[in-house]
Design an enzyme around this catalytic site. Structure first.
Site, PDB file in Angstrom:
ATOM      1  N   ARG A  69       0.831  -1.196   0.000  1.00 26.37           N
ATOM      2  CA  ARG A  69       0.000   0.000   0.000  1.00 26.37           C
ATOM      3  C   ARG A  69       0.869   1.250   0.000  1.00 26.37           C
ATOM      4  O   ARG A  69       1.979   1.255   0.517  1.00 26.37           O
ATOM      5  CB  ARG A  69      -0.912   0.010   1.219  1.00 26.37           C
ATOM      6  CG  ARG A  69      -2.062  -0.988   1.116  1.00 26.37           C
ATOM      7  CD  ARG A  69      -2.948  -0.985   2.347  1.00 26.37           C
ATOM      8  NE  ARG A  69      -2.248  -1.524   3.494  1.00 26.37           N
ATOM      9  CZ  ARG A  69      -1.657  -0.838   4.434  1.00 26.37           C
ATOM     10  NH1 ARG A  69      -1.689   0.486   4.416  1.00 26.37           N
ATOM     11  NH2 ARG A  69      -1.032  -1.435   5.429  1.00 26.37           N
ATOM     12  N   HIS A 226     -10.209  -2.896  11.777  1.00 24.86           N
ATOM     13  CA  HIS A 226      -9.139  -3.738  11.214  1.00 24.86           C
ATOM     14  C   HIS A 226      -8.876  -4.894  12.185  1.00 24.86           C
ATOM     15  O   HIS A 226      -7.878  -4.926  12.881  1.00 24.86           O
ATOM     16  CB  HIS A 226      -7.887  -2.870  11.031  1.00 24.86           C
ATOM     17  CG  HIS A 226      -6.804  -3.493  10.211  1.00 24.86           C
ATOM     18  ND1 HIS A 226      -5.512  -2.998  10.205  1.00 24.86           N
ATOM     19  CD2 HIS A 226      -6.794  -4.540   9.355  1.00 24.86           C
ATOM     20  CE1 HIS A 226      -4.766  -3.722   9.385  1.00 24.86           C
ATOM     21  NE2 HIS A 226      -5.511  -4.660   8.866  1.00 24.86           N
ATOM     22  N   SER A 248      -0.971  -4.025  10.372  1.00 27.12           N
ATOM     23  CA  SER A 248      -0.644  -4.873   9.217  1.00 27.12           C
ATOM     24  C   SER A 248       0.612  -5.693   9.495  1.00 27.12           C
ATOM     25  O   SER A 248       1.576  -5.186  10.055  1.00 27.12           O
ATOM     26  CB  SER A 248      -0.416  -4.003   7.988  1.00 27.12           C
ATOM     27  OG  SER A 248      -1.581  -3.257   7.716  1.00 27.12           O
ATOM     28  N   CYS A 250       1.176  -8.006  11.621  1.00 32.17           N
ATOM     29  CA  CYS A 250       1.485  -8.233  13.031  1.00 32.17           C
ATOM     30  C   CYS A 250       0.728  -9.425  13.610  1.00 32.17           C
ATOM     31  O   CYS A 250       0.630  -9.580  14.821  1.00 32.17           O
ATOM     32  CB  CYS A 250       1.213  -6.977  13.847  1.00 32.17           C
ATOM     33  SG  CYS A 250       2.416  -5.678  13.521  1.00 32.17           S
ATOM     34  N   ASP A 277      -9.149 -10.171   8.907  1.00 34.51           N
ATOM     35  CA  ASP A 277      -8.619  -8.820   8.654  1.00 34.51           C
ATOM     36  C   ASP A 277      -9.595  -7.691   8.982  1.00 34.51           C
ATOM     37  O   ASP A 277      -9.172  -6.642   9.423  1.00 34.51           O
ATOM     38  CB  ASP A 277      -8.194  -8.714   7.179  1.00 34.51           C
ATOM     39  CG  ASP A 277      -7.242  -7.551   6.923  1.00 34.51           C
ATOM     40  OD1 ASP A 277      -6.239  -7.429   7.653  1.00 34.51           O
ATOM     41  OD2 ASP A 277      -7.507  -6.756   6.000  1.00 34.51           O
TER      42      ASP A 277
HETATM   43  P1  GTP Z   1      -2.097  -8.088   7.296  1.00 33.84           P
HETATM   44  O1  GTP Z   1      -2.641  -9.069   6.323  1.00 33.84           O
HETATM   45  O2  GTP Z   1      -1.019  -7.217   6.706  1.00 33.84           O
HETATM   46  O3  GTP Z   1      -3.153  -7.262   7.964  1.00 33.84           O
HETATM   47  O4  GTP Z   1      -1.248  -8.926   8.400  1.00 33.84           O
HETATM   48  P2  GTP Z   1      -1.699  -9.825   9.639  1.00 33.84           P
HETATM   49  O5  GTP Z   1      -1.944  -8.951  10.826  1.00 33.84           O
HETATM   50  O6  GTP Z   1      -2.759 -10.748   9.245  1.00 33.84           O
HETATM   51  O7  GTP Z   1      -0.343 -10.632   9.958  1.00 33.84           O
HETATM   52  P3  GTP Z   1       0.012 -12.175   9.732  1.00 33.84           P
HETATM   53  O8  GTP Z   1      -0.806 -13.080  10.590  1.00 33.84           O
HETATM   54  O9  GTP Z   1       0.044 -12.441   8.293  1.00 33.84           O
HETATM   55  O10 GTP Z   1       1.496 -12.218  10.309  1.00 33.84           O
HETATM   56  C1  GTP Z   1       2.512 -11.414   9.779  1.00 33.84           C
HETATM   57  C2  GTP Z   1       3.864 -11.852  10.260  1.00 33.84           C
HETATM   58  O11 GTP Z   1       3.899 -11.936  11.685  1.00 33.84           O
HETATM   59  C3  GTP Z   1       4.262 -13.229   9.733  1.00 33.84           C
HETATM   60  O12 GTP Z   1       5.586 -13.172   9.288  1.00 33.84           O
HETATM   61  C4  GTP Z   1       4.147 -14.118  10.930  1.00 33.84           C
HETATM   62  O13 GTP Z   1       5.064 -15.168  10.868  1.00 33.84           O
HETATM   63  C5  GTP Z   1       4.416 -13.185  12.110  1.00 33.84           C
HETATM   64  N1  GTP Z   1       3.702 -13.627  13.323  1.00 33.84           N
HETATM   65  C6  GTP Z   1       2.371 -13.845  13.414  1.00 33.84           C
HETATM   66  N2  GTP Z   1       2.026 -14.287  14.659  1.00 33.84           N
HETATM   67  C7  GTP Z   1       3.182 -14.325  15.363  1.00 33.84           C
HETATM   68  C8  GTP Z   1       3.494 -14.689  16.722  1.00 33.84           C
HETATM   69  O14 GTP Z   1       2.636 -15.054  17.529  1.00 33.84           O
HETATM   70  N3  GTP Z   1       4.807 -14.593  17.080  1.00 33.84           N
HETATM   71  C9  GTP Z   1       5.779 -14.183  16.216  1.00 33.84           C
HETATM   72  N4  GTP Z   1       7.030 -14.117  16.663  1.00 33.84           N
HETATM   73  N5  GTP Z   1       5.524 -13.846  14.937  1.00 33.84           N
HETATM   74  C10 GTP Z   1       4.246 -13.908  14.513  1.00 33.84           C
HETATM   75  C1  SPV Z   2      -2.778  -4.859   5.375  1.00 30.77           C
HETATM   76  O1  SPV Z   2      -1.791  -4.252   4.935  1.00 30.77           O
HETATM   77  O2  SPV Z   2      -3.274  -4.613   6.500  1.00 30.77           O
HETATM   78  C2  SPV Z   2      -3.387  -5.955   4.583  1.00 30.77           C
HETATM   79  C3  SPV Z   2      -2.965  -6.114   3.210  1.00 30.77           C
HETATM   80  O3  SPV Z   2      -4.265  -6.647   5.060  1.00 30.77           O
HETATM   81  S1  SPV Z   2      -3.680  -4.931   2.164  1.00 30.77           S
HETATM   82  O4  SPV Z   2      -4.865  -5.504   1.570  1.00 30.77           O
HETATM   83  O5  SPV Z   2      -2.666  -4.627   1.171  1.00 30.77           O
HETATM   84  O6  SPV Z   2      -4.031  -3.757   2.917  1.00 30.77           O
HETATM   85 MN    MN Z   3      -4.699  -6.073   7.187  1.00 26.13          MN
END
Ligand code: GTP
Ligand code: SPV
Ligand code: MN
Length: 594
Positions: A69, A226, A248, A250, A277
């Site tokens: 983004r 979110h 995002s 996290c 999400d």
């Molecule tokens: P968006 O789609 O961008 O909104 O991201 P999200 O909040 O859904 O994050 P996602 O679950 O895809 O995790 C993003 C990153 O964080 C990945 O590289 C995961 O491996 C890492 N991660 C997720 N949960 C944990 C956790 O409990 N511990 C650690 N150390 N890393 C984590």
């Molecule tokens: C985020 O960045 O929080 C996402 C991916 O979930 S996007 O759809 O690019 O915003």
């Molecule tokens: Mn997101």
């Protein structure tokens, strides 16, 4: 073209502006989807992967300068600047249209304009909302087929006079200096130009379901957040629902689909995913908050997704999935990314389209590479996923990536304090947006990049929920990302996070005591179940009770330091920050200095 007069008039106007050679209406049929996949393959936009190993799966690569983004090019165009607020980029609606019209002018020449009617939420439900996206990209159409409900059924629900959000997207000439993601909340309109990256172009997602919807929600008394939504089932078969906001990249997708540790699954505990999400939240007839997921699929981060960290997400990518910017294994036409396994492919092409040698030290997949997969293909999808009413929330959880400041988990004193806790959320920046990685950034409720109006008014809207909702969920904050002095994660995270959710639910049911601290209630050490937890932090050091004590400690010095950051951040929002939150901040200061 359709039965809806406003839609026909708008399509006509947009045809005149963009000058396509053809117009194709997306009807939502499997036949049309299949045909568009073929066409997209033919023009080299997507690549058909190994259909035995990955049925209906495809690979796409974006332009190398178009992988996340673009927050500095994202605008909220309201008549009054203060309605967008100081944390959003602002233009007047007239300036917004004037700036973008020339960029769209004739930009579909020689191309087809796809008209995508889509529903956020179950088609026809009273809490769903309809949008129509116009695009010159088949990749966008195919992703919308997955991420939203599209086609004839949506037009039927729209009827002859229904209103809809108008989304216009054009890849135009992909000029990154003229890339803009512009929202006109007063007109229910979104214009996106010169990008092909998901978050910028799948207009149902962040643009509509968060920015436009948060604006609508404020005016109509509900909330667009979110947040992931999950159901936690106990051995008695009772399911409690939690919504959680993390910035995002996290951990929302990971938490939403987690598999509890063995000691819990053996007893019969389960986690069900309602959404990963976005949550639309409103008061139900029982006076509780009810949350529904307006999306139909996941646009998940690929790197780090593997059969240990998130087996359910991995399973949902095994069919009907579009991969974007991951590694292409050219030996068998499958895909790979960092953190999938320890066997990078020998013959491979990286996310930039170049031959790739894993020994080169260069990453093969972009850190923000993604998969678009269907929610219904997720093994732990909740039976309530299609329930138009959504699910009642027991808890709301905030969290971010903090190396030291925030403990593993704490509970707010009450709703107003919980709103304060959400307002001071902070995280190190990640790869999901184009900016420096690793800088601490304040991100209230993980909504800073996604709030379609003034952030101060948004926080007031949160506080005000207390006036109209008698049975509010409890509010918590978690931090899976505490680091030791060598920069290693102390807490195992992923499935083990269930141990923390277990405490959260116990707190919601008044089953367990807690320790009152300056920042809120933290668990008594013995109340976080760490039995059978086997995690090596580093060099043979296994996670133990001392480590748990460490990450449950409220580091006062860090908090006192943090106060300055909070004050500075509130100052950037300006005088719309509710007085109640300044009071909360003063009270925190007073408690910390005791
Ligand atoms: P968006 O789609 O961008 O909104 O991201 P999200 O909040 O859904 O994050 P996602 O679950 O895809 O995790 C993003 C990153 O964080 C990945 O590289 C995961 O491996 C890492 N991660 C997720 N949960 C944990 C956790 O409990 N511990 C650690 N150390 N890393 C984590
Ligand atoms: C985020 O960045 O929080 C996402 C991916 O979930 S996007 O759809 O690019 O915003
Ligand atoms: Mn997101």
């Amino acid at each position: 073209m359709t039965q809806n007069k406003k839609l026909n008039a708008w399509i006509k106007e947009m045809v005149e502006l963009n000058a396509p050679d053809n117009v194709v209406l997306i009807n939502g049929s499997a036949e049309q989807e299949a045909q568009l996949r073929e066409e997209s393959c033919k023009i080299g936009e997507i690549f058909k992967l190994n259909q035995e190993k990955l049925p209906n799966c495809y690979l796409h690569r974006t332009a190398v300068n178009d992988v996340a983004r673009v927050e500095h090019r994202t605008f909220i165009c309201t008549s009054k600047k203060e309605d967008a607020g100081a944390t959003n980029n602002w233009m007047s609606p007239a300036d917004g249209y004037d700036l973008l019209k020339p960029l769209f002018k004739n930009s579909y020449k020689g191309k087809t304009m796809y008209v995508i009617p889509f529903s956020m939420g179950v088609v026809g439900s009273e809490f769903s909302k309809i949008g129509v996206e116009l695009t010159d990209s088949i990749y966008v159409v195919l992703n919308m087929y997955i991420m939203t409900r599209v086609g004839d059924a949506v037009l039927e629900a729209l009827g002859p006079d229904g209103d809809f959000v108008k989304g216009l997207h054009s890849r135009a000439n992909m000029d990154e200096n003229n890339r803009y993601i512009v929202h006109f909340p007063e007109d229910n309109t979104i214009w996106s130009v010169n990008s092909g990256y998901g978050g910028n172009v799948l207009l149902g997602k962040k643009c509509f379901a968060l920015r436009i919807a948060s604006y609508l929600g404020r005016n109509e008394g509900w909330m667009a957040e979110h947040m992931l939504i999950l159901g936690l089932e106990n051995p008695k078969g009772e399911v409690k629902y939690i919504a959680a906001a993390f910035p995002s990249a996290c951990g929302k997708t990971n938490l939403a689909m987690l598999i509890p540790p063995d000691l819990y699954t053996k007893k019969g505990y389960k986690v069900w995913c309602v959404g990963d999400d976005i949550a639309w939240i409103r008061k139900g007839p029982d006076g509780r908050l009810w949350a529904m997921n307006p999306e139909n699929g996941f646009f998940g981060v690929a790197p780090g997704t593997n059969d240990k960290s998130n087996p359910n997400a991995l399973e949902s990518t095994k069919r009907d999935t579009i991969f974007t910017n991951v590694v292409h294994n050219t030996d068998d036409d499958t895909v790979w990314w960092e953190g999938l396994d320890k066997n990078p492919p020998k013959n491979a092409v990286d996310w930039k389209g170049n031959k790739w040698d894993s020994a080169s030290g260069e990453k093969g997949a972009h850190p923000n590479s993604r998969f678009t997969s269907l929610a219904k293909n997720c093994p732990c999808i909740s039976s309530e996923f299609e329930n138009p009413q959504g699910v009642p929330l027991s808890a709301i959880v905030f969290g971010g990536r903090r190396a030291k400041t925030a403990p593993l988990v704490y509970q707010s004193f009450d709703w107003a304090h919980g709103t304060f806790v959400g307002s001071i959320m902070a995280s190190e920046t990640t790869a999901a947006a184009m900016s420096a990685v690793g800088v601490v950034r304040r991100d209230p409720m993980a909504m800073l990049p996604f709030c379609g109006y003034n952030m101060g008014d948004y926080l007031r809207h949160w506080l005000d929920m207390e006036k109209s909702v008698p049975n509010l969920p409890k509010i918590f904050n978690v931090n899976w990302f505490r680091l030791n002095d060598n920069g290693k994660f102390v807490w195992p995270g992923f499935g083990e996070n269930f141990r923390v959710l277990d405490w959260i639910i116990d707190r919601c049911e008044d089953k367990v005591d807690a320790v009152e601290t300056a920042i809120g209630y933290i668990p008594k050490i013995e109340d976080i179940n760490i039995s059978e937890l086997d995690y090596e932090i580093e060099n043979g050091h296994k996670f133990g009770i001392e480590d748990l004590k460490d990450i449950l400690t409220v580091e006062k010095d860090y908090w006192i330091e943090d106060i300055k950051g909070i004050e500075e951040f509130y100052a950037t929002i300006g005088d719309t920050v509710p007085a109640e939150l300044h009071k909360q901040l003063d009270a925190l200061k007073a408690r910390l200095s005791k």
